[in-house]
Design an enzyme around this catalytic site. Structure first.
Site, PDB file in Angstrom:
ATOM      1  N   CYS A  28      -6.097   4.295  -3.887  1.00  0.00           N
ATOM      2  CA  CYS A  28      -6.334   2.928  -3.415  1.00  0.00           C
ATOM      3  C   CYS A  28      -7.507   2.168  -4.041  1.00  0.00           C
ATOM      4  CB  CYS A  28      -6.532   2.949  -1.902  1.00  0.00           C
ATOM      5  SG  CYS A  28      -5.068   3.384  -0.962  1.00  0.00           S
ATOM      6  N   LYS A  37       1.918   9.452  -5.551  1.00  0.00           N
ATOM      7  CA  LYS A  37       0.493   9.167  -5.374  1.00  0.00           C
ATOM      8  C   LYS A  37      -0.365  10.356  -5.808  1.00  0.00           C
ATOM      9  CE  LYS A  37      -2.814   7.673  -1.810  1.00  0.00           C
ATOM     10  NZ  LYS A  37      -2.977   7.193  -0.415  1.00  0.00           N
ATOM     11  N   ASP A  58       0.837  -1.197   0.000  1.00  0.00           N
ATOM     12  CA  ASP A  58       0.000   0.000   0.000  1.00  0.00           C
ATOM     13  C   ASP A  58       0.876   1.252   0.000  1.00  0.00           C
ATOM     14  OD1 ASP A  58      -2.165   1.661   0.168  1.00  0.00           O
ATOM     15  OD2 ASP A  58      -2.824   1.013   2.143  1.00  0.00           O
ATOM     16  N   ASP A  59       0.679   2.121  -0.999  1.00  0.00           N
ATOM     17  CA  ASP A  59       1.427   3.377  -1.103  1.00  0.00           C
ATOM     18  C   ASP A  59       2.941   3.133  -1.156  1.00  0.00           C
ATOM     19  OD1 ASP A  59      -1.035   4.547  -0.928  1.00  0.00           O
ATOM     20  OD2 ASP A  59      -0.550   5.879   0.731  1.00  0.00           O
ATOM     21  N   HIS A 105     -10.902  -2.314   1.342  1.00  0.00           N
ATOM     22  CA  HIS A 105     -11.100  -0.991   0.759  1.00  0.00           C
ATOM     23  C   HIS A 105     -11.914  -1.009  -0.535  1.00  0.00           C
ATOM     24  CE1 HIS A 105      -9.238   3.316   0.797  1.00  0.00           C
ATOM     25  NE2 HIS A 105     -10.528   3.280   1.138  1.00  0.00           N
ATOM     26  N   ASP A 127      -0.367  -0.889  -4.869  1.00  0.00           N
ATOM     27  CA  ASP A 127      -1.600  -0.291  -5.391  1.00  0.00           C
ATOM     28  C   ASP A 127      -1.400   1.056  -6.071  1.00  0.00           C
ATOM     29  OD1 ASP A 127      -1.075   1.131  -3.044  1.00  0.00           O
ATOM     30  OD2 ASP A 127      -3.174   1.235  -2.434  1.00  0.00           O
ATOM     31  N   ASN A 128      -0.437   1.834  -5.617  1.00  0.00           N
ATOM     32  CA  ASN A 128      -0.142   3.143  -6.230  1.00  0.00           C
ATOM     33  C   ASN A 128       1.164   3.649  -5.659  1.00  0.00           C
ATOM     34  OD1 ASN A 128      -2.790   3.883  -4.169  1.00  0.00           O
ATOM     35  ND2 ASN A 128      -0.837   4.862  -3.709  1.00  0.00           N
ATOM     36  N   ARG A 139      -7.491  -1.273  -6.531  1.00  0.00           N
ATOM     37  CA  ARG A 139      -7.825  -2.593  -6.002  1.00  0.00           C
ATOM     38  C   ARG A 139      -8.959  -3.239  -6.797  1.00  0.00           C
ATOM     39  NH1 ARG A 139      -5.428  -2.864  -0.759  1.00  0.00           N
ATOM     40  NH2 ARG A 139      -4.129  -0.997  -0.649  1.00  0.00           N
ATOM     41  N   HIS A 198       1.360   2.386   4.037  1.00  0.00           N
ATOM     42  CA  HIS A 198       0.457   3.536   4.111  1.00  0.00           C
ATOM     43  C   HIS A 198       0.598   4.234   5.464  1.00  0.00           C
ATOM     44  CE1 HIS A 198      -3.244   5.887   3.964  1.00  0.00           C
ATOM     45  NE2 HIS A 198      -3.488   5.467   2.727  1.00  0.00           N
ATOM     46  N   SER A 203      -9.079   1.777   4.607  1.00  0.00           N
ATOM     47  CA  SER A 203      -7.740   2.233   4.954  1.00  0.00           C
ATOM     48  C   SER A 203      -7.639   2.518   6.450  1.00  0.00           C
ATOM     49  CB  SER A 203      -7.404   3.494   4.150  1.00  0.00           C
ATOM     50  OG  SER A 203      -6.054   3.842   4.307  1.00  0.00           O
ATOM     51  N   LYS A 228      -6.106  -5.311   4.047  1.00  0.00           N
ATOM     52  CA  LYS A 228      -6.913  -4.140   3.711  1.00  0.00           C
ATOM     53  C   LYS A 228      -7.818  -4.440   2.512  1.00  0.00           C
ATOM     54  CE  LYS A 228      -6.300   0.586   1.931  1.00  0.00           C
ATOM     55  NZ  LYS A 228      -5.320   1.666   1.682  1.00  0.00           N
TER      56      LYS A 228
END
Length: 508
Positions: free
Chosen positions: A78, A311, A38-39, A134, A290-291, A82, A238, A159, A132
């Site tokens: 996010c 991001k 994540d991130d 989301h 994810d990003n 996903r 994240h 999140s 997660k």
């Protein structure tokens, strides 16, 4: 044909068949482990060049597997990313836009969308998601994973910064969470299937809960000789970062580094479980994110490496991700510069598992030719939507081969604080006619606009990209926006639903 020639042909076909069976696991359905950070930035892992990250297990997977240099998510935030990962379809088709889901969101990933889990389940796969989600809760948990093809779910449904965290412990023994999270909503819950087990969640204990469940799921499935699909969408890295006692203080990169190290430790435990269960050589492990990194958090927000911004943007730093494919005996160690995307995971898993593809428009391509070194990628282009796509503007950018054209650019609050003003939220929407053009092989930082060159070759490149863009957008039908359905505080998960006053009474 002569008899002996027929025999030779038959033996050759037989030998090739045996080779394919050996290589692709025909006769024994492969298992799948999908690791989703994540991130996480393109430059955050040790194997991708960060000098102080401690990621020995991920680095091991990369050294003994296939490392991608040109792998993309589909959104710089996010939830849309996903949705595309699990369905093989751009988020614009499923309606998971603009932005992300919140605790009280009315919408979610539509149930008529087909996830990877739903593709594999008819073949007898056990399916689990740990981490997660989301992708929405909805009324009575309508959109939770157990209604989207997963047998088991352990995790936080959105999140972990989408709840008050100022007074929560993020690192042992009692180090409070850094910064502020959302206010005026319920504290973050830990769910088992559709039941809240803890609220607020204990951050220092969360990763152990996840890794313990993941290991047990693998070992149980292996003992039953049942093929499995494990989806592990981590909260790491994240903001706000957190970690347990085994990871805290272990990294020279501070709290961000400890968080990343804890993710890496879980990866190591998962690989060890595959070995202990005797399924190590029959499991495809795929890692990506994810990003891009949330650069507004400065040193607590990750690193894009050479890539521009992070991001929230459609520059490379927002959507190009580290990615690793690992399958001992099947995937040869190396590095690939072929184009690939999270969209390609569903059709690849379906092909390897001999599952039927959903009867919908898919944006993904089977990656077996890349994974097993038999040819070039079937993916020839990548399309970039912003976090708030709409039909008026359409695509912000298109990559074909090594060239990328920007039709629109915009900074983002998520990528503030960097020295590049193009990344800042103050860099507002700008249309480019002619589009900006970059050669990503020689200029991954997107610094030198080739469209300004008098070389006629680049005009031809822009024309070619425009044709690809036009053909793609002709196929795009925007689904009803799920996030535009709004929010209802009554939908926020509460372990004590009859309590008062909410949200502060939602504790257990």
């Amino acid at each position: 044909m002569h008899f002996y020639s027929l025999v030779t042909v038959a033996l050759t076909i037989f030998a090739v068949t045996l080779l394919l069976q050996s290589r692709f696991g025909v006769g024994a359905p492969p298992n799948f482990v999908l690791l989703f950070a994540d991130d996480l930035g393109f430059g955050d892992l040790g194997i991708y060049g960060h000098p102080s990250s401690m990621t020995p297990n991920l680095d091991h997977l990369a050294a003994n597997g296939l490392r991608f240099t040109d792998f993309y998510c589909t959104s710089p935030v996010c939830s849309p990313s996903r949705a595309a990962l699990l369905t093989g379809r751009f988020q614009t088709r499923s309606g998971v836009y603009p932005g992300v889901f919140y605790p009280g969101s009315r919408g979610g990933l539509p149930l008529n969308e087909t996830t990877i889990a739903e593709v594999l389940k008819p073949l007898g796969y056990a399916t689990a998601v740990v981490g997660k989600w989301h992708l929405g809760l909805g009324v009575n948990g309508t959109y939770l994973p157990i209604h989207q093809g997963f047998d088991h779910y352990v995790g936080v449904p959105y999140s972990h910064d989408q709840g008050p965290c100022a007074n929560l412990t993020c690192f042992p023994p009692d180090v409070k969470c850094f910064g502020t999270c959302d206010l005026g909503v319920v504290t973050v819950p830990l769910m088992f299937n559709d039941t809240i087990k803890q609220q607020p969640v204990s951050f220092p204990d969360l990763e152990k809960t996840y890794s313990d469940f993941a290991v047990q799921f693998i070992l149980t499935s292996a003992k039953r000789k049942q093929p499995f699909f494990l989806y592990y969408p981590s909260h790491h890295t994240h903001y706000p970062q957190f970690a347990g006692k085994e990871a805290t203080g272990q990294s020279s990169r501070g709290k961000f580094g400890d968080s990343l190290y804890e993710l890496d430790r879980t990866v190591g435990k998962i690989i060890q479980a595959l070995q202990d269960g005797g399924v190590h050589n029959n499991t495809l492990v795929l890692f990506t994110a994810d990003n891009g990194p949330e650069l507004m958090r400065k040193s607590r927000g990750g690193n894009s490496g050479l890539l521009k911004c992070g991001k929230g943007t459609t520059y490379e730093g927002g959507m190009r991700e580290p990615a690793i494919a690992y399958w001992p005996g099947k995937i040869q160690p190396g590095v690939t510069h072929e184009l690939a995307s999270t969209l390609d995971i569903l059709p690849t898993f379906a092909s390897l598992g001999r599952a039927k593809l959903p009867q919908v428009y898919l944006d993904g391509f089977d990656m077996r030719s890349i994974l097993f070194g038999s040819g070039p990628s079937k993916r020839k282009a990548m399309f970039y939507y912003p976090d708030d796509p709409n039909q008026k503007y359409g695509l912000f950018a298109v990559r074909v081969g090594k060239y990328k054209a920007h039709y629109y650019t915009r900074g983002s609050p998520h990528s503030d604080t960097t020295a590049d003003p193009k990344c800042s939220w103050q860099s507002t929407l700008q249309q480019h006619d002619p589009p900006l053009l970059f050669d990503l092989d020689t200029d991954p930082s997107e610094n030198y606009n080739l469209a300004a060159s008098p070389n006629p070759e680049y005009k031809a490149v822009l024309q070619m990209i425009q044709e690809v863009k036009t053909r793609f957008e002709e196929t795009m039908v925007f689904g009803e926006s799920q996030i535009a359905k709004g929010r209802d505080p009554a939908l926020e998960p509460c372990c004590n639903p009859q309590c008062n006053p909410k949200p502060i009474c939602c504790t257990c």
